[in-house]
Design a protein around this motif. Sequence first.
Motif, PDB file in Angstrom:
ATOM      1  N   ASP A  56       4.047   3.425  -7.107  1.00 45.48           N
ATOM      2  CA  ASP A  56       3.934   2.247  -6.226  1.00 45.48           C
ATOM      3  C   ASP A  56       4.930   1.193  -6.689  1.00 45.48           C
ATOM      4  O   ASP A  56       5.111   0.989  -7.891  1.00 45.48           O
ATOM      5  N   ARG A  57       5.531   0.512  -5.721  1.00 43.81           N
ATOM      6  CA  ARG A  57       6.559  -0.471  -6.064  1.00 43.81           C
ATOM      7  C   ARG A  57       6.275  -1.825  -5.429  1.00 43.81           C
ATOM      8  O   ARG A  57       5.694  -1.887  -4.350  1.00 43.81           O
ATOM      9  N   LEU A  58       6.725  -2.865  -6.117  1.00 39.44           N
ATOM     10  CA  LEU A  58       6.768  -4.167  -5.458  1.00 39.44           C
ATOM     11  C   LEU A  58       8.082  -4.853  -5.799  1.00 39.44           C
ATOM     12  O   LEU A  58       8.607  -4.712  -6.899  1.00 39.44           O
ATOM     13  N   TRP A  59       8.602  -5.540  -4.786  1.00 35.91           N
ATOM     14  CA  TRP A  59       9.876  -6.242  -4.928  1.00 35.91           C
ATOM     15  C   TRP A  59       9.573  -7.713  -5.151  1.00 35.91           C
ATOM     16  O   TRP A  59       8.889  -8.344  -4.329  1.00 35.91           O
ATOM     17  N   ILE A  60      10.043  -8.256  -6.262  1.00 35.94           N
ATOM     18  CA  ILE A  60       9.717  -9.634  -6.622  1.00 35.94           C
ATOM     19  C   ILE A  60      10.918 -10.533  -6.345  1.00 35.94           C
ATOM     20  O   ILE A  60      12.010 -10.304  -6.872  1.00 35.94           O
ATOM     21  N   GLY A  61      10.728 -11.530  -5.470  1.00 34.03           N
ATOM     22  CA  GLY A  61      11.787 -12.487  -5.153  1.00 34.03           C
ATOM     23  C   GLY A  61      11.506 -13.837  -5.786  1.00 34.03           C
ATOM     24  O   GLY A  61      10.603 -13.974  -6.618  1.00 34.03           O
ATOM     25  N   ALA A  62      12.269 -14.835  -5.379  1.00 32.80           N
ATOM     26  CA  ALA A  62      12.130 -16.158  -5.984  1.00 32.80           C
ATOM     27  C   ALA A  62      10.764 -16.773  -5.696  1.00 32.80           C
ATOM     28  O   ALA A  62      10.157 -17.395  -6.571  1.00 32.80           O
ATOM     29  N   HIS A  63      10.273 -16.623  -4.463  1.00 26.29           N
ATOM     30  CA  HIS A  63       9.012 -17.262  -4.098  1.00 26.29           C
ATOM     31  C   HIS A  63       7.941 -16.279  -3.637  1.00 26.29           C
ATOM     32  O   HIS A  63       6.783 -16.647  -3.493  1.00 26.29           O
ATOM     33  N   SER A  64       8.356 -15.070  -3.336  1.00 19.99           N
ATOM     34  CA  SER A  64       7.378 -14.113  -2.820  1.00 19.99           C
ATOM     35  C   SER A  64       7.688 -12.714  -3.328  1.00 19.99           C
ATOM     36  O   SER A  64       8.740 -12.474  -3.928  1.00 19.99           O
ATOM     37  N   ALA A  65       6.767 -11.831  -3.092  1.00 24.50           N
ATOM     38  CA  ALA A  65       6.953 -10.421  -3.442  1.00 24.50           C
ATOM     39  C   ALA A  65       6.668  -9.605  -2.198  1.00 24.50           C
ATOM     40  O   ALA A  65       5.886 -10.025  -1.330  1.00 24.50           O
ATOM     41  N   ALA A  66       7.302  -8.442  -2.090  1.00 21.87           N
ATOM     42  CA  ALA A  66       7.084  -7.570  -0.937  1.00 21.87           C
ATOM     43  C   ALA A  66       6.530  -6.243  -1.426  1.00 21.87           C
ATOM     44  O   ALA A  66       6.942  -5.736  -2.477  1.00 21.87           O
ATOM     45  N   MET A  67       5.596  -5.723  -0.660  1.00 20.64           N
ATOM     46  CA  MET A  67       4.965  -4.455  -1.051  1.00 20.64           C
ATOM     47  C   MET A  67       4.268  -3.842   0.149  1.00 20.64           C
ATOM     48  O   MET A  67       3.965  -4.544   1.121  1.00 20.64           O
ATOM     49  N   LEU A  68       4.012  -2.550   0.065  1.00 24.28           N
ATOM     50  CA  LEU A  68       3.270  -1.870   1.120  1.00 24.28           C
ATOM     51  C   LEU A  68       1.803  -2.314   1.055  1.00 24.28           C
ATOM     52  O   LEU A  68       1.317  -2.693  -0.019  1.00 24.28           O
ATOM     53  N   PRO A  69       1.099  -2.253   2.189  1.00 26.03           N
ATOM     54  CA  PRO A  69      -0.318  -2.651   2.171  1.00 26.03           C
ATOM     55  C   PRO A  69      -1.140  -1.893   1.129  1.00 26.03           C
ATOM     56  O   PRO A  69      -2.049  -2.457   0.516  1.00 26.03           O
ATOM     57  N   THR A  70      -0.810  -0.623   0.914  1.00 23.69           N
ATOM     58  CA  THR A  70      -1.564   0.159  -0.078  1.00 23.69           C
ATOM     59  C   THR A  70      -1.328  -0.378  -1.495  1.00 23.69           C
ATOM     60  O   THR A  70      -2.235  -0.384  -2.328  1.00 23.69           O
ATOM     61  N   THR A  71      -0.111  -0.842  -1.736  1.00 23.52           N
ATOM     62  CA  THR A  71       0.189  -1.405  -3.059  1.00 23.52           C
ATOM     63  C   THR A  71      -0.538  -2.736  -3.250  1.00 23.52           C
ATOM     64  O   THR A  71      -1.040  -3.035  -4.338  1.00 23.52           O
ATOM     65  N   LEU A  72      -0.602  -3.524  -2.159  1.00 27.85           N
ATOM     66  CA  LEU A  72      -1.329  -4.792  -2.244  1.00 27.85           C
ATOM     67  C   LEU A  72      -2.802  -4.530  -2.561  1.00 27.85           C
ATOM     68  O   LEU A  72      -3.409  -5.219  -3.392  1.00 27.85           O
ATOM     69  N   ALA A  73      -3.374  -3.521  -1.899  1.00 29.00           N
ATOM     70  CA  ALA A  73      -4.781  -3.181  -2.171  1.00 29.00           C
ATOM     71  C   ALA A  73      -4.956  -2.777  -3.630  1.00 29.00           C
ATOM     72  O   ALA A  73      -5.937  -3.162  -4.286  1.00 29.00           O
ATOM     73  N   ALA A  74      -3.991  -2.013  -4.150  1.00 35.39           N
ATOM     74  CA  ALA A  74      -4.070  -1.582  -5.559  1.00 35.39           C
ATOM     75  C   ALA A  74      -3.923  -2.773  -6.505  1.00 35.39           C
ATOM     76  O   ALA A  74      -4.604  -2.857  -7.528  1.00 35.39           O
ATOM     77  N   ARG A  94      -4.781  -5.874  -5.807  1.00 36.20           N
ATOM     78  CA  ARG A  94      -6.016  -6.654  -5.723  1.00 36.20           C
ATOM     79  C   ARG A  94      -7.132  -6.014  -6.545  1.00 36.20           C
ATOM     80  O   ARG A  94      -7.948  -6.706  -7.137  1.00 36.20           O
ATOM     81  N   SER A  95      -7.196  -4.706  -6.535  1.00 34.17           N
ATOM     82  CA  SER A  95      -8.299  -4.019  -7.227  1.00 34.17           C
ATOM     83  C   SER A  95      -8.006  -3.808  -8.701  1.00 34.17           C
ATOM     84  O   SER A  95      -8.874  -3.378  -9.451  1.00 34.17           O
ATOM     85  N   GLY A  96      -6.794  -4.062  -9.112  1.00 30.74           N
ATOM     86  CA  GLY A  96      -6.456  -3.913 -10.523  1.00 30.74           C
ATOM     87  C   GLY A  96      -5.959  -2.531 -10.892  1.00 30.74           C
ATOM     88  O   GLY A  96      -5.747  -2.242 -12.070  1.00 30.74           O
ATOM     89  N   THR A  97      -5.760  -1.659  -9.910  1.00 29.93           N
ATOM     90  CA  THR A  97      -5.287  -0.305 -10.228  1.00 29.93           C
ATOM     91  C   THR A  97      -3.764  -0.217 -10.249  1.00 29.93           C
ATOM     92  O   THR A  97      -3.222   0.789 -10.700  1.00 29.93           O
ATOM     93  N   PHE A  98      -3.086  -1.239  -9.746  1.00 36.53           N
ATOM     94  CA  PHE A  98      -1.617  -1.266  -9.857  1.00 36.53           C
ATOM     95  C   PHE A  98      -1.264  -1.920 -11.188  1.00 36.53           C
ATOM     96  O   PHE A  98      -1.584  -3.081 -11.419  1.00 36.53           O
ATOM     97  N   ARG A  99      -0.641  -1.160 -12.057  1.00 36.51           N
ATOM     98  CA  ARG A  99      -0.251  -1.667 -13.376  1.00 36.51           C
ATOM     99  C   ARG A  99       1.263  -1.550 -13.513  1.00 36.51           C
ATOM    100  O   ARG A  99       1.761  -0.472 -13.842  1.00 36.51           O
ATOM    101  N   PRO A 100       1.986  -2.631 -13.223  1.00 36.78           N
ATOM    102  CA  PRO A 100       3.444  -2.521 -13.293  1.00 36.78           C
ATOM    103  C   PRO A 100       3.893  -2.140 -14.699  1.00 36.78           C
ATOM    104  O   PRO A 100       3.529  -2.778 -15.671  1.00 36.78           O
ATOM    105  N   GLY A 101       4.658  -1.045 -14.775  1.00 30.96           N
ATOM    106  CA  GLY A 101       5.101  -0.574 -16.084  1.00 30.96           C
ATOM    107  C   GLY A 101       6.590  -0.709 -16.281  1.00 30.96           C
ATOM    108  O   GLY A 101       7.061  -0.915 -17.397  1.00 30.96           O
ATOM    109  N   VAL A 102       7.326  -0.634 -15.195  1.00 29.15           N
ATOM    110  CA  VAL A 102       8.782  -0.649 -15.296  1.00 29.15           C
ATOM    111  C   VAL A 102       9.329  -1.729 -14.375  1.00 29.15           C
ATOM    112  O   VAL A 102       8.936  -1.814 -13.212  1.00 29.15           O
ATOM    113  N   PHE A 103      10.202  -2.571 -14.900  1.00 26.39           N
ATOM    114  CA  PHE A 103      10.862  -3.595 -14.080  1.00 26.39           C
ATOM    115  C   PHE A 103      12.346  -3.252 -13.989  1.00 26.39           C
ATOM    116  O   PHE A 103      13.000  -3.048 -15.010  1.00 26.39           O
TER     117      PHE A 103
END
Lengths: 174, 186
Positions: free
Chosen positions: A8-26, A28-37
Amino acid sequence: MAEDAQGDRLWIGAHSAAMLPTTLAALRSGTFRPGVFVPTHEAPAAACLSVPRQDVAWYVGYHAAPELAPWLNAGQAFRLRRWPDFGRIRSHAHLLRLAAALGHRAWTPHALSETTGLPASEVHRFLSAASLAGTLTCVEQVSSIPAPRPEAANSSPWTQWLGGLRRRLGLAFA
Amino acid sequence: MSASFEEFKIVFTGPMGAGKTTAIAAISDTEPVRTEVANTDRLGHAKEFTTVGIDFGRITLDDGHIARLYGTPGQSRFRLIWDVVGRNAAGIVVLVDASQAGAVVQMTQFVDAFRQIAPSAALVVGIGRSTEPGAIGSEKFAAHLEERGIVVPVLSVDVRLREDVQLLLQTLLCDIEAGQYAGAAA
């Protein structure tokens, strides 16, 4: 761009981040653990949602650990500079109690847990999240902060009356 | 606080078209009493009807006590009604429409007015239509209040949804309680 072990990926910008709805759900629930930037020029997929960066910081801070974030000191007192937008974040209802308490005055983590009756781990998660989201301020002079008397608040006729209103609206805390 | 059990009231206020009447209807036990008339201020807002007196709804508790819900008119020329309705309120809900260009100024006007009318009341700001294209994000509203040293909840909501109105009320009730905690500790 941040990526977790599941891809799962998220793109981090200056003021916002973009992600798929499934990633947002993850997230929110704490199952998305960013490991690599990874620095990238790759644009987010068209189906991605835009989420304020403050919200991403909140989710990461809240789910990181049940202890205080390493840069926070349990001997210090904290209060909110501004409320997180719980309309967007959609956190657990009991976090509103912590936010309300911290909006009125400064508390040490221990005193906040005692007064609200919420576990220390929840207080720690909240403070870590609020700090990472930039909504928390630290008050140095703990000695000037009066000790809580939770029994006085809990037995207040107001508290009982508000409990009745909550029950009527289906808002009673579990 | 100056509010009492006998007249526990929550006031919904904000500019024309922000959703005050809708919010009250979402949680009132009974069909709210409305004082809507045809809107003659189409420059101010395009809505067909607007509140000129007060809206009124209520929630009856199991023990017979009543929480009264009042909605104010949105136009500042009805300020006299704001004073009457807001006095001794336990809670104030300020609703604003984030798709309106002057929404931050409007919020400030209502927050300032009702902090003066009901200084001991809990206050929450509900930001509507924040996901519409061009709408102002809730962080702009919160930042503006923070700059002025005002710490109140600012929540993105859709008052057409009962759960969002419940969130506003739950937040308000938590804030009223927290005032008790803070008072007990002082």
